[in-house]
Design a protein around this motif. Structure first.
Motif, short mmCIF file in Angstrom:
data_model
loop_
_atom_site.label_atom_id
_atom_site.label_comp_id
_atom_site.label_asym_id
_atom_site.label_seq_id
_atom_site.Cartn_x
_atom_site.Cartn_y
_atom_site.Cartn_z
N ALA A 458 -10.73 -42.99 26.36
CA ALA A 458 -11.56 -44.19 26.52
C ALA A 458 -10.83 -45.42 25.99
CB ALA A 458 -12.89 -44.00 25.79
N SER A 459 -10.14 -45.25 24.86
CA SER A 459 -9.39 -46.38 24.29
C SER A 459 -8.25 -46.80 25.21
CB SER A 459 -8.86 -46.00 22.91
OG SER A 459 -8.12 -47.05 22.35
N LEU A 460 -7.51 -45.80 25.76
CA LEU A 460 -6.41 -46.12 26.67
C LEU A 460 -6.92 -46.77 27.95
CD1 LEU A 460 -4.21 -42.90 26.31
CD2 LEU A 460 -3.70 -45.18 25.43
N LYS A 461 -8.04 -46.27 28.45
CA LYS A 461 -8.62 -46.85 29.66
C LYS A 461 -8.99 -48.30 29.45
CE LYS A 461 -12.34 -46.10 33.02
NZ LYS A 461 -13.53 -45.27 33.37
N HIS A 462 -9.55 -48.58 28.28
CA HIS A 462 -9.90 -49.97 27.96
C HIS A 462 -8.65 -50.85 27.91
CE1 HIS A 462 -10.48 -53.25 24.98
NE2 HIS A 462 -11.62 -53.41 25.64
N SER A 463 -7.57 -50.30 27.32
CA SER A 463 -6.33 -51.06 27.22
C SER A 463 -5.76 -51.37 28.59
CB SER A 463 -5.30 -50.29 26.38
OG SER A 463 -5.77 -50.08 25.07
N PHE A 464 -5.75 -50.39 29.47
CA PHE A 464 -5.18 -50.59 30.80
C PHE A 464 -6.00 -51.57 31.64
CE2 PHE A 464 -3.05 -46.36 30.14
CZ PHE A 464 -1.76 -46.88 30.16
N THR A 465 -7.30 -51.61 31.41
CA THR A 465 -8.15 -52.48 32.23
C THR A 465 -8.28 -53.88 31.66
OG1 THR A 465 -10.10 -51.62 31.04
CG2 THR A 465 -9.50 -50.55 33.12
N GLU A 466 -8.28 -54.01 30.34
CA GLU A 466 -8.53 -55.31 29.72
C GLU A 466 -7.25 -56.06 29.36
OE1 GLU A 466 -11.43 -56.69 29.39
OE2 GLU A 466 -12.59 -54.99 30.14
N MET A 467 -6.22 -55.33 28.93
CA MET A 467 -5.03 -56.00 28.40
C MET A 467 -4.31 -56.89 29.40
SD MET A 467 -4.84 -55.50 25.23
CE MET A 467 -5.38 -54.43 23.89
N PRO A 468 -4.11 -56.47 30.65
CA PRO A 468 -3.37 -57.35 31.58
C PRO A 468 -3.96 -58.75 31.69
CG PRO A 468 -3.58 -55.15 32.51
CD PRO A 468 -4.43 -55.17 31.28
N SER A 469 -5.27 -58.83 31.81
CA SER A 469 -5.89 -60.16 31.93
C SER A 469 -5.73 -60.95 30.65
CB SER A 469 -7.37 -60.02 32.29
OG SER A 469 -8.07 -59.30 31.28
N TYR A 471 -3.20 -60.64 28.50
CA TYR A 471 -1.80 -61.08 28.44
C TYR A 471 -1.59 -62.30 29.35
CZ TYR A 471 -0.64 -56.67 26.10
OH TYR A 471 -0.56 -55.63 25.21
N LYS A 472 -2.18 -62.27 30.51
CA LYS A 472 -2.05 -63.40 31.43
C LYS A 472 -2.61 -64.67 30.80
CE LYS A 472 -3.35 -65.02 36.03
NZ LYS A 472 -4.10 -64.71 37.26
N THR A 473 -3.75 -64.55 30.13
CA THR A 473 -4.36 -65.71 29.50
C THR A 473 -3.49 -66.24 28.37
OG1 THR A 473 -6.56 -64.86 30.04
CG2 THR A 473 -6.42 -66.54 28.31
N LEU A 474 -2.87 -65.33 27.60
CA LEU A 474 -2.04 -65.77 26.49
C LEU A 474 -0.77 -66.45 26.97
CD1 LEU A 474 -2.46 -62.67 24.15
CD2 LEU A 474 -3.37 -64.96 23.76
N GLN A 783 -1.14 -57.88 18.59
CA GLN A 783 -2.40 -58.27 17.94
C GLN A 783 -3.33 -59.02 18.89
OE1 GLN A 783 -3.21 -57.20 15.05
NE2 GLN A 783 -1.26 -56.56 14.16
N VAL A 784 -3.46 -58.51 20.11
CA VAL A 784 -4.27 -59.20 21.11
C VAL A 784 -5.73 -59.26 20.68
CG1 VAL A 784 -5.07 -59.11 23.51
CG2 VAL A 784 -2.69 -58.57 22.96
N ASN A 785 -6.24 -58.22 20.06
CA ASN A 785 -7.64 -58.20 19.65
C ASN A 785 -7.96 -59.26 18.61
OD1 ASN A 785 -8.31 -56.06 21.34
ND2 ASN A 785 -7.77 -54.51 19.82
N LYS A 786 -6.94 -59.67 17.84
CA LYS A 786 -7.16 -60.72 16.83
C LYS A 786 -7.25 -62.10 17.47
CE LYS A 786 -6.47 -58.05 13.10
NZ LYS A 786 -7.44 -57.88 11.99
#
Length: 788
Positions: A458-469, A471-474, A783-786
């Motif tokens: 579940a944690s990995l799935k969240h990372s794969f779905t949420e992180m790309p967007s 990273y793009k925003t950052l 540290q994207v969550n921060k």
């Protein structure tokens, strides 16, 4: 005998031409002429340059005026720069003081004409804002946020929020309290979208939304810690927040007026030019710092304001003033204000309009108007003994919620017959009964058991779905809304660069002692390593190895070959020291403001622009510190290397250390950056510099040598100090004749140093640029969550 050797008739062993002499041919020698110096193995005496003190018959020039000249240039340029900067800041401060005083006088004036002028200016200001809205719905009346049955279940199966419902009303302030682990901060994170809810409904002005991310530009969040740059003034911090977060179509005058409004509202005008301060340098008071923390968000012109324990660490008077200020702001500016508070005093507690109380595990205990809290707890059997206790009402409520006592038998609202009182669930059941709702299901109280593998997936799935967007925003922040466009990357770079310069260049004397004096002393130390002793290290040595092999056995121990007298070993030590110093210095550039960077990222900071600005502000320090090392080093240490090449290699080495410091600060806590910088210097400056452990000794680690900037530094230095001046005669009658080419070739094969100086410097620049790009990627993706 080749050129550079002294071979008189009937000599058994040729040797290098002695220092203080020049050997135009192997059999012709003469003492070094005036205004020239002659190192060991000299074919043609070298002419002394400007600023060098050259007496007759010397092997190395004295430093003379060369060192003093360059240090004088550095000091004078720095003094003039600081003088111009300080005069500009003084004139700007006077102008700001006058504007602030005029604003304050008009705001508090009893003169009707002044009031009308102020009202007219306010109308004009609002007119400019309304003209920027591009036909979008008017939200100046604010936002009403309603939430129902909010839930959060972690990937591991634990439930931390169990269905609280309530509303955050426009023009009103809401206090959020609860026992330990009640989810006070969590409920704000769920509403704002910092954490994704797993259940429940959120509406804004009646429209259902997932969270407040859609309204991010009108939402402000004040963290519990006073996160701000302590070395800057109150005005500097608030002005930067205004420039970064206010819409790009606001004029400079509009932003300045907003800053003055916030300073006056929070009562900070008299300390606006004071630094924030820390444990080492006294600044403003704790209460003022809390108000600055609020001002950093309030200056962004939000319509929704969340605060996480804004009264923590304040005395009762300061806490009461702050809570009253929040109430006034909500009423006057039509803001939706919600604050998590902890153990407030009676006056601070009653300053809020509404009250939201949570139980451990995220269960709702009470939501409603603040004046009705006491009556509600009396109705459920926990009457507040107002005349019999000194305990404030807020503490009385928290004590009961935490399990002190049972409800009185005469309560108006009771549990159903047969239900056993449990303070963890009982308060929630009583609230549901009060509202006429069904009691929460028992299934909600038992967390679902989830296996470790399922939780990991579940944690990995969240990372794969949420992180790309994310990273793009950052990397590429959006342009904002039509009515609130965000500032450009170029303007973000400008304001970040200006702030970084204010941080780096505080006063002339701090610059003078920390850069000029300190690094000048380091340059003297480096030079002394190569000049002390009766037989200081030099490039050549005593005799060639093929001659040494013919010497008497008793003399072989004193017969030194090319660079066998610690010349390059000392150069490797200098590489280690300089890298470690530079890395330890720049680890503070980002390491000391990590929390500030996270906070600014959460509200839309352009990370690449911030990174480039901070590193650009460090560049003058890098150049000046390299020059401060080079001036005494090059004036005292006589070397065949030209002073220009000498400065280039020191500058690039310093630049590698600076970029290394950024890399270390992104991966290691700041407390350990100093020690890590030393280890980093050992790794690159001693182990993989290409001299102590040549590349052919470790063929499996060739890739490390290829990306090692110190290796290219050493190879480039080897070329300009040894290969170029001694492989062939460079001047005089024998120009172009073979010199010590056999010894040079043997050394090149031993260390695998084959490249010329320009190529080595080019490779060194590529290594630095590659590490710089890696730094940018790391600061952005870690540290994207921060940064939410």
């Amino acid at each position: 005998c080749n050129p550079g050797f002294y071979c008189p008739e009937n000599i058994a062993l040729p040797r290098f031409c002695m220092s203080r002499w020049e050997c135009k041919t192997p059999s012709q020698t003469r003492k070094c002429p005036k205004n020239h110096y002659c190192l060991q193995g000299t074919v043609e005496a070298r002419k002394c340059t400007f600023g060098q003190d050259c007496k007759k018959h010397i092997d190395a020039p004295q430093g003379g005026a060369f060192f003093l000249l360059w240090m004088f240039i550095i000091i004078v340029c720095a003094y003039i720069g600081f003088l111009i900067r300080d005069r500009y800041k003084d004139s700007k401060r006077e102008r700001i003081n006058l504007e602030t005083q005029d604003y304050y006088d008009v705001l508090h004036s009893k003169d009707e004409a002044a009031k009308e002028a102020r009202a007219s200016a306010d109308d004009e200001f609002r007119g400019k804002l309304s003209s920027m809205k591009s036909g979008l719905p008017d939200v100046e009346d604010g936002y009403r946020i309603e939430f129902s049955d909010l839930r959060l279940t972690l990937p591991g199966g634990a439930t931390v929020m169990r269905g609280p419902s309530g509303a955050l009303e426009c023009g009103k302030s809401t206090a959020i309290m609860g026992a330990s682990g009640a989810g006070k901060t969590t409920i704000m994170n769920l509403i704002t979208g910092k954490v994704k809810k797993t259940g429940g409904i959120i509406t804004v002005n009646g429209e259902e939304v997932e969270d407040l991310q859609r309204f991010k530009q009108r939402t402000a969040f004040v963290p519990q810690e006073d996160i701000m740059l302590r070395e800057l003034t109150v005005l500097d911090n608030i002005t930067f927040s205004a420039n970064m977060r206010l819409p790009a179509n606001w004029t400079t005058e509009m932003k300045r007026e907003k800053v003055m409004e916030v300073l006056c509202t929070l009562g900070l005008t008299h300390v606006q030019h004071s630094i924030i301060g820390d444990e080492f340098e006294r600044g403003i008071s704790g209460g003022q710092r809390k108000r600055v923390n609020v001002g950093l968000e309030l200056v962004a012109d939000p319509k929704i304001l969340f605060l996480d324990e804004p009264t923590t660490g304040l005395d009762s008077v300061s806490a009461s003033k702050l809570c009253k200020t929040l109430r006034d702001i909500a009423e006057q500016k039509r803001l939706t204000v919600a604050a998590v508070i902890h153990s407030p005093g009676p006056e601070a507690f009653m300053s809020f309009h509404n009250f939201l109380l949570l139980q451990t595990g995220g269960r709702l205990v009470y939501y409603g108007p603040m004046p009705k809290v006491e009556q509600y707890f009396e109705d459920i059997g926990f009457k507040y003994p107002r005349d019999e206790t000194l305990t404030p009402l807020a503490d009385h409520v928290l004590l009961k919620v935490s399990g002190e006592g049972d409800p009185s038998p005469g309560a108006k609202i009771k549990l159903k017959a047969g239900d056993t009182w449990d303070h963890l669930t009982g308060f929630t059941k009583l609230w549901h009964m009060k509202q006429g709702l069904e009691p929460p299901c028992d299934a909600d109280e038992a967390p679902e058991k989830v296996g470790r593998a399922a939780a990991t997936w579940a944690s990995l799935k969240h990372s794969f779905t949420e992180m790309p967007s994310q990273y793009k925003t950052l990397f590429c922040p959006g342009r904002g809304d039509a009515d609130r466009p965000t500032i450009s990357s170029g303007y973000t770079f400008f304001i970040c660069f200006r702030r970084a310069c204010n941080q780096n260049y505080t006063t002339f004397w701090s610059f003078f002692f920390s850069i000029v004096v300190f690094y000048g002393a380091v340059g003297f130390f480096f030079a002394s390593l190569f000049t002390i002793g009766d037989d200081p290290p030099n490039v050549l040595g005593g005799y060639p190895s093929d001659i040494c092999s013919l010497a008497y056995p008793a003399l072989r121990s004193n017969c030194k070959d090319l660079q066998s007298n610690q010349f390059f070993a000392l150069m490797g030590s200098i590489v280690f020291i300089q890298i470690a110093m530079a890395a330890a210095t720049t680890s503070a550039t980002f390491g000391c403001e990590t929390a500030q960077y996270w906070r600014e990222c959460s509200v839309g900071l352009n990370t690449p622009a911030y990174f480039f600005a901070k590193s650009a502000a460090d560049l003058p320090l890098c150049v000046v510190s390299a020059m401060a090392i080079w001036a005494p080093f090059a004036s005292i240490f006589a070397t065949p290397v030209s002073k220009g090449n000498f400065f280039v290699v020191l500058l690039l080495l310093n630049l590698f250390g600076y970029v290394s410091g950024y890399f270390i600060s992104f991966l290691v806590p700041y407390n350990y950056c100093g020690l890590t910088s030393v280890a980093w210097g050992v790794w690159w400056g001693l182990l993989f510099n290409g001299f102590n452990m040549p590349i052919h000794f470790q063929p499996a680690l060739k890739f490390i040598y290829y990306v090692s900037a110190p290796r290219w530094y050493m190879e480039g230095w080897f070329d300009v100090s040894t290969v170029y001046p001694y492989k062939r005669v460079r001047s005089g009658k024998l120009k172009g004749e073979p010199y010590y080419r056999f010894g040079i070739g043997r050394a090149q094969r031993q260390y695998a140093f084959w490249n010329r100086f320009p190529s080595c410097m080019g490779y060194m620049i590529l290594c630095i640029m590659a590490l710089y790009i890696v730094d940018l990627v790391i600061i952005t993706v870690t540290q994207v969550n921060k940064k939410k």
